[in-house]
Design an enzyme around this catalytic site. Structure first.
Site, PDB file in Angstrom:
ATOM      1  N   THR A  13       0.628  -1.179   0.416  1.00 49.37           N
ATOM      2  CA  THR A  13      -0.212  -0.346  -0.051  1.00 49.37           C
ATOM      3  C   THR A  13       1.346   1.331   0.070  1.00 49.37           C
ATOM      4  O   THR A  13       1.882   1.257   0.092  1.00 49.37           O
ATOM      5  CB  THR A  13      -0.615  -0.108   1.093  1.00 49.37           C
ATOM      6  OG1 THR A  13      -1.958   0.943   0.727  1.00 49.37           O
ATOM      7  CG2 THR A  13       0.058   0.337   2.819  1.00 49.37           C
ATOM      8  N   GLY A 168       0.733   5.753  -7.267  1.00 48.51           N
ATOM      9  CA  GLY A 168      -0.239   5.184  -7.693  1.00 48.51           C
ATOM     10  C   GLY A 168      -0.434   5.114  -9.220  1.00 48.51           C
ATOM     11  O   GLY A 168      -0.496   3.582  -9.950  1.00 48.51           O
ATOM     12  N   CYS A 171       3.672   2.941  -8.554  1.00 47.68           N
ATOM     13  CA  CYS A 171       3.587   1.549  -8.408  1.00 47.68           C
ATOM     14  C   CYS A 171       2.539   0.460  -8.174  1.00 47.68           C
ATOM     15  O   CYS A 171       1.013   0.900  -8.347  1.00 47.68           O
ATOM     16  CB  CYS A 171       3.230   1.814  -6.461  1.00 47.68           C
ATOM     17  SG  CYS A 171       3.726   0.571  -5.449  1.00 47.68           S
ATOM     18  N   THR A 174      -0.530  -0.030  -5.335  1.00 48.29           N
ATOM     19  CA  THR A 174      -1.055   1.087  -5.100  1.00 48.29           C
ATOM     20  C   THR A 174      -1.310   2.321  -6.291  1.00 48.29           C
ATOM     21  O   THR A 174      -1.306   1.933  -7.314  1.00 48.29           O
ATOM     22  CB  THR A 174       0.231   2.350  -4.658  1.00 48.29           C
ATOM     23  OG1 THR A 174       1.101   2.230  -3.741  1.00 48.29           O
ATOM     24  CG2 THR A 174      -0.437   3.836  -4.167  1.00 48.29           C
TER      25      THR A 174
END
Length: 183
Positions: A13, A168, A171, A174
């Site tokens: 996360t 986001g 990654c 994410t």
């Protein structure tokens, strides 16, 4: 540990905490990954803790471990009433109780004055610049937040959300489904 190394544990996360103008914001993405599969895209990994919601917290790592840490930290917070003291007391327990030593999670916690990382090894770290970034996209979010703090007048909440969005985009663990809490 690479989030894909153990396909049976929910990992990865991105959580960030940013301070600006007397405000602190903690943001997290919503993706839950099990091995190489996205299991959920709208998980809520950031929450308010304490009797009056005076502490913001976000987690990265194994979800079940993180919820255990949330509960333990909130109990310490209720008992001691102060963020740093609660974090240190949790860290003491973490180092002495064998069952806690195996938890695979990080917590990012912040109140109006202090931001702390509580690590899976029982360490408590206060960042020197007031920015916390944890999880698989943490370094991307940290870089984005530092740039936005240095070169814009955006508020803490906007910077935190945009840092997660940037992470986001980079990654794979994410996403851009951002939850932000602010004090």
């Amino acid at each position: 540990m690479d989030p894909s190394q153990n396909p049976n544990i929910v990992h990865a996360t991105t959580i960030i905490s940013v301070r600006r103008g007397g405000h602190v914001a903690v943001a997290g993405d919503g993706q839950v990954t099990l091995g190489h599969t996205v299991m959920k895209g709208n998980a809520r990994k950031v929450r308010r803790l304490g009797r009056e919601g005076q502490v913001l917290a976000g987690f990265a790592g194994a979800a079940a471990d993180a919820f255990t840490l949330f509960e333990l930290f909130e109990a310490k917070l209720d008992k001691h009433g102060q963020l740093t003291r609660a974090a240190v007391e949790l860290a003491k327990d973490w180092r002495t109780e064998r069952r806690l030593g195996k938890l695979e999670a990080l917590l990012a916690v912040a109140d109006k004055e202090t931001s702390l990382i509580i690590s899976g090894t029982g360490d408590v770290v206060e960042p020197e610049d007031g920015i916390i970034a944890i999880g698989s996209g943490g370094s991307y979010a940290l870089s984005a937040a530092r740039a936005l703090l240095a070169h814009t007048q955006l508020d803490a909440k906007t910077i935190a959300a945009e840092a997660i969005n940037i992470a986001g985009d980079i990654c794979i663990y994410t996403n851009r489904n951002v939850v932000v809490e602010e004090l």
